[in-house]
Every structure is written in C-alpha cells, then in structure tokens.
Design a protein around this motif. Structure first.
Motif, PDB file in Angstrom:
ATOM      1  N   ILE A 201       0.851  -1.182   0.000  1.00 26.20           N
ATOM      2  CA  ILE A 201       0.000   0.000   0.000  1.00 26.20           C
ATOM      3  C   ILE A 201       0.890   1.236   0.000  1.00 26.20           C
ATOM      4  N   ILE A 202       0.554   2.208  -0.849  1.00 21.39           N
ATOM      5  CA  ILE A 202       1.279   3.478  -0.902  1.00 21.39           C
ATOM      6  C   ILE A 202       0.288   4.598  -0.632  1.00 21.39           C
ATOM      7  N   ASN A 203       0.609   5.421   0.348  1.00 16.62           N
ATOM      8  CA  ASN A 203      -0.186   6.613   0.639  1.00 16.62           C
ATOM      9  C   ASN A 203       0.681   7.833   0.409  1.00 16.62           C
ATOM     10  N   ARG A 204       0.116   8.833  -0.247  1.00 16.73           N
ATOM     11  CA  ARG A 204       0.828  10.085  -0.503  1.00 16.73           C
ATOM     12  C   ARG A 204       0.127  11.208   0.224  1.00 16.73           C
ATOM     13  N   ARG A 205       0.928  12.077   0.839  1.00 14.97           N
ATOM     14  CA  ARG A 205       0.363  13.260   1.494  1.00 14.97           C
ATOM     15  C   ARG A 205       1.349  14.405   1.363  1.00 14.97           C
ATOM     16  N   ASP A 206       0.837  15.610   1.451  1.00 15.48           N
ATOM     17  CA  ASP A 206       1.677  16.795   1.459  1.00 15.48           C
ATOM     18  C   ASP A 206       2.015  17.133   2.895  1.00 15.48           C
ATOM     19  N   ALA A 207       3.267  17.502   3.117  1.00 13.34           N
ATOM     20  CA  ALA A 207       3.732  17.925   4.440  1.00 13.34           C
ATOM     21  C   ALA A 207       4.567  19.181   4.237  1.00 13.34           C
ATOM     22  N   GLY A 208       3.922  20.319   4.374  1.00 18.62           N
ATOM     23  CA  GLY A 208       4.619  21.565   4.064  1.00 18.62           C
ATOM     24  C   GLY A 208       4.902  21.609   2.575  1.00 18.62           C
ATOM     25  N   ARG A 209       6.149  21.849   2.231  1.00 16.47           N
ATOM     26  CA  ARG A 209       6.492  21.889   0.810  1.00 16.47           C
ATOM     27  C   ARG A 209       7.004  20.553   0.286  1.00 16.47           C
TER      28      ARG A 209
ATOM     29  N   ALA B 268       6.491  16.233  -0.375  1.00 16.15           N
ATOM     30  CA  ALA B 268       5.529  15.152  -0.571  1.00 16.15           C
ATOM     31  C   ALA B 268       6.052  13.940   0.196  1.00 16.15           C
ATOM     32  N   VAL B 269       5.176  13.299   0.952  1.00 11.71           N
ATOM     33  CA  VAL B 269       5.559  12.121   1.724  1.00 11.71           C
ATOM     34  C   VAL B 269       4.813  10.915   1.165  1.00 11.71           C
ATOM     35  N   PHE B 270       5.581   9.903   0.764  1.00 14.16           N
ATOM     36  CA  PHE B 270       5.021   8.640   0.297  1.00 14.16           C
ATOM     37  C   PHE B 270       5.285   7.599   1.376  1.00 14.16           C
ATOM     38  N   SER B 271       4.229   7.072   1.983  1.00 16.53           N
ATOM     39  CA  SER B 271       4.362   6.033   3.009  1.00 16.53           C
ATOM     40  C   SER B 271       4.022   4.693   2.383  1.00 16.53           C
ATOM     41  N   VAL B 272       4.959   3.772   2.475  1.00 17.39           N
ATOM     42  CA  VAL B 272       4.806   2.461   1.860  1.00 17.39           C
ATOM     43  C   VAL B 272       4.724   1.414   2.966  1.00 17.39           C
ATOM     44  N   SER B 273       3.784   0.482   2.825  1.00 16.76           N
ATOM     45  CA  SER B 273       3.688  -0.625   3.781  1.00 16.76           C
ATOM     46  C   SER B 273       3.488  -1.925   3.013  1.00 16.76           C
ATOM     47  N   GLY B 274       3.952  -3.007   3.613  1.00 23.90           N
ATOM     48  CA  GLY B 274       3.844  -4.313   2.975  1.00 23.90           C
ATOM     49  C   GLY B 274       5.159  -4.726   2.351  1.00 23.90           C
ATOM     50  N   GLU B 275       5.092  -5.627   1.387  1.00 24.55           N
ATOM     51  CA  GLU B 275       6.294  -6.160   0.748  1.00 24.55           C
ATOM     52  C   GLU B 275       6.635  -5.367  -0.503  1.00 24.55           C
ATOM     53  N   LEU B 276       7.904  -5.046  -0.643  1.00 27.50           N
ATOM     54  CA  LEU B 276       8.398  -4.325  -1.810  1.00 27.50           C
ATOM     55  C   LEU B 276       9.305  -5.281  -2.576  1.00 27.50           C
ATOM     56  N   ASP B 277       8.686  -5.994  -3.495  1.00 21.44           N
ATOM     57  CA  ASP B 277       9.408  -7.019  -4.256  1.00 21.44           C
ATOM     58  C   ASP B 277       9.182  -6.807  -5.745  1.00 21.44           C
ATOM     59  N   MET B 278       9.595  -7.761  -6.567  1.00 21.19           N
ATOM     60  CA  MET B 278       9.495  -7.570  -8.020  1.00 21.19           C
ATOM     61  C   MET B 278       8.052  -7.459  -8.513  1.00 21.19           C
ATOM     62  N   LEU B 279       7.098  -7.954  -7.768  1.00 22.32           N
ATOM     63  CA  LEU B 279       5.698  -7.839  -8.180  1.00 22.32           C
ATOM     64  C   LEU B 279       5.084  -6.488  -7.814  1.00 22.32           C
ATOM     65  N   THR B 280       5.549  -5.896  -6.713  1.00 20.75           N
ATOM     66  CA  THR B 280       4.950  -4.650  -6.238  1.00 20.75           C
ATOM     67  C   THR B 280       5.769  -3.407  -6.582  1.00 20.75           C
ATOM     68  N   THR B 281       7.017  -3.597  -6.935  1.00 22.87           N
ATOM     69  CA  THR B 281       7.892  -2.472  -7.240  1.00 22.87           C
ATOM     70  C   THR B 281       7.354  -1.563  -8.350  1.00 22.87           C
ATOM     71  N   PRO B 282       6.731  -2.091  -9.406  1.00 32.65           N
ATOM     72  CA  PRO B 282       6.206  -1.190 -10.445  1.00 32.65           C
ATOM     73  C   PRO B 282       5.222  -0.147  -9.907  1.00 32.65           C
ATOM     74  N   LYS B 283       4.472  -0.490  -8.888  1.00 26.22           N
ATOM     75  CA  LYS B 283       3.527   0.457  -8.297  1.00 26.22           C
ATOM     76  C   LYS B 283       4.282   1.624  -7.645  1.00 26.22           C
ATOM     77  N   LEU B 284       5.383   1.332  -6.962  1.00 25.21           N
ATOM     78  CA  LEU B 284       6.195   2.387  -6.364  1.00 25.21           C
ATOM     79  C   LEU B 284       6.855   3.227  -7.450  1.00 25.21           C
ATOM     80  N   ASP B 285       7.354   2.571  -8.468  1.00 28.70           N
ATOM     81  CA  ASP B 285       7.975   3.270  -9.590  1.00 28.70           C
ATOM     82  C   ASP B 285       6.992   4.267 -10.212  1.00 28.70           C
ATOM     83  N   GLU B 286       5.776   3.829 -10.427  1.00 26.36           N
ATOM     84  CA  GLU B 286       4.751   4.693 -11.006  1.00 26.36           C
ATOM     85  C   GLU B 286       4.436   5.880 -10.095  1.00 26.36           C
TER      86      GLU B 286
END
Length: 108
Positions: free
Chosen positions: A2-10, A12-30
């Motif tokens: 799961i990737i959540n994005r939020r603004d914090a001042g100026r 951008a914060v992307f919070s990632v949870s779960g497994e970051l492997d070859m199947l899920t990495t494209p989602k982070l890349d995007e």
C-alpha cells in the motif's frame, strides 16, 4: 503493498507498507514517477515488511533521476531490516536515510 501520498509543508511524503518485491515495485515506480523534482520527496519505508533488490533498484533509480537536485529524495527506513538492506547494498551512500518522517522533514 500500500502506498499513501500526502503533502507535508512543501514536501511530498510517500508512506509504503507491505512487501516491496518484483511484483509490487512497479507500483512504487509509477508513484514516484509522478514527481518531477521541483519539491522534496520523503519516501517512508518504515512500514515495509520485506524489501528485495528490485525495490532497492527503484529507489536508486529515482534518487538519481533529478541530476540538478541530487537530494530531492530522502528515505525513512526505521531501524530494522530496511536500513540493513540499504547499508548492505551501499544505497545509503546515494540517498540520505532517516529513522522517522519528522527527522526527514526537519532537514527539508
């Protein structure tokens, strides 16, 4: 994963949870591809339960994507296995690592 994005001042914060492997990495890349380097990005991986080489490769790729702003991307690793993966891969020499989002934002 799961990737959540939020603004914090100026920044951008992307919070990632779960497994970051070859199947899920494209989602982070995007998600990171949507940022153009005009403002700081904090990538919070403290909720990641597993990070594989493909996840490390995507972080390295995006860290070097904005040559005019080599420090535009910082990473929150927490204090566990994610920081060890960055240390073992020497990726800690490419991006600044922090234990908390608050620490990363304080440097932005």
């Amino acid at each position: 994963m799961i990737i959540n994005r939020r603004d914090a001042g100026r920044a951008a914060v992307f919070s990632v949870s779960g497994e970051l492997d070859m199947l899920t990495t494209p989602k982070l890349d995007e998600a990171l591809s949507g940022e153009n380097g005009d403002r700081p990005v904090v990538l919070d991986l403290s909720g990641v339960t597993f990070i594989g080489s493909s996840g490390l490769a995507v972080v390295a790729e995006h860290a070097n994507r904005v040559p005019a702003r080599p420090d535009w991307l910082t990473v929150v690793t927490g204090d566990g296995h994610v920081v060890r993966a960055f240390n073992l891969s020497s990726l800690d020499t490419v991006v600044a690592l922090y234990e908390t989002v608050e620490d990363a934002l304080a440097d932005r």
